[in-house]
Write a protein that holds these residues in place. Structure first.
Motif: not given
Length: 212
Positions: A65-87
């Motif tokens: 279990p995690v409390d949040g998602v962090a994306g690595v700029a720049t290429a990790g940002i969209p995938h991280g944001a989409l995953l956070a939204d899904r979760l």
């Protein structure tokens, strides 16, 4: 077909991953490489984009279990944001360096101190940029549960770097899986497969040998 093989196949189908051992690409570092990976292209293909997030959701469970998602700029940002939204989780992202104006943030967004975060990256080569983001998050008093990326070249130095940083990591697919799938799809010959395997063992030496 395994999920990792399916990821590799779909990335090749949209040319997000290209293999060309006869006419190698030149990376920003100047090294010659028989592979070029641009997972950003997946964002332009809704079906693949959704499939990758499904895979991220499944693999994210490996980190607890995690409390949040962090994306690595720049290429990790969209995938991280989409995953956070899904979760249904908060999202932040980490710059490669602090912004040169305003509040001069390196970490954008907000999360409670001590929050457990899953870090999302698109590609792991040596692991340097990703682990720099992990270090920045730790310095900001966050707990990093691990790093999850779409693809890895499987370099030994990356494995060693993550171990030295005591940071677990996982990927949706990998270079060995890609080569196996490329062979199955008759995308490469046996001779090309051998060349591609040699590159992974020592990319720098391979680049020098090819240039000569």
């Amino acid at each position: 077909m395994s999920t990792a093989a399916e990821v590799a196949k779909r990335l090749m189908q949209i040319n997000a991953i290209k293999l060309n051992p006869q006419n190698p690409f030149t990376w920003a570092s100047g090294l010659r490489s028989p592979i070029y990976c641009d997972n950003r292209l997946a964002l332009s293909h809704p079906d693949l984009r959704s499939f990758l997030i499904d895979c991220f959701v499944e693999k994210a469970a490996d980190f607890g279990p995690v409390d949040g998602v962090a994306g690595v700029a720049t290429a990790g940002i969209p995938h991280g944001a989409l995953l956070a939204d899904r979760l249904g989780l908060p999202f932040i992202y980490v710059r490669s360096k602090a912004k040169g104006h305003g509040r001069q943030n390196m970490i954008e967004g907000e999360m409670a101190s001590g929050a457990r975060l899953l870090v999302i990256e698109d590609l792991i080569s040596t692991g340097g940029s990703c682990l720099a983001a992990v270090e920045a998050l730790r310095e900001a008093k966050y707990q990093v549960s691990g790093v999850l990326a779409i693809f890895t070249y499987g370099f030994p130095q990356a494995q060693s770097a993550f171990e030295a940083a005591s940071c677990p990591f996982g990927t949706l697919s990998s270079y060995p899986v890609l080569l196996e799938e490329a062979k199955n799809q008759k995308y490469i010959t046996n001779d090309q497969l051998k060349t591609l395997q040699e590159w992974q063992q020592d990319p720098k030496a391979w680049s020098i040998r090819f240039s000569n």
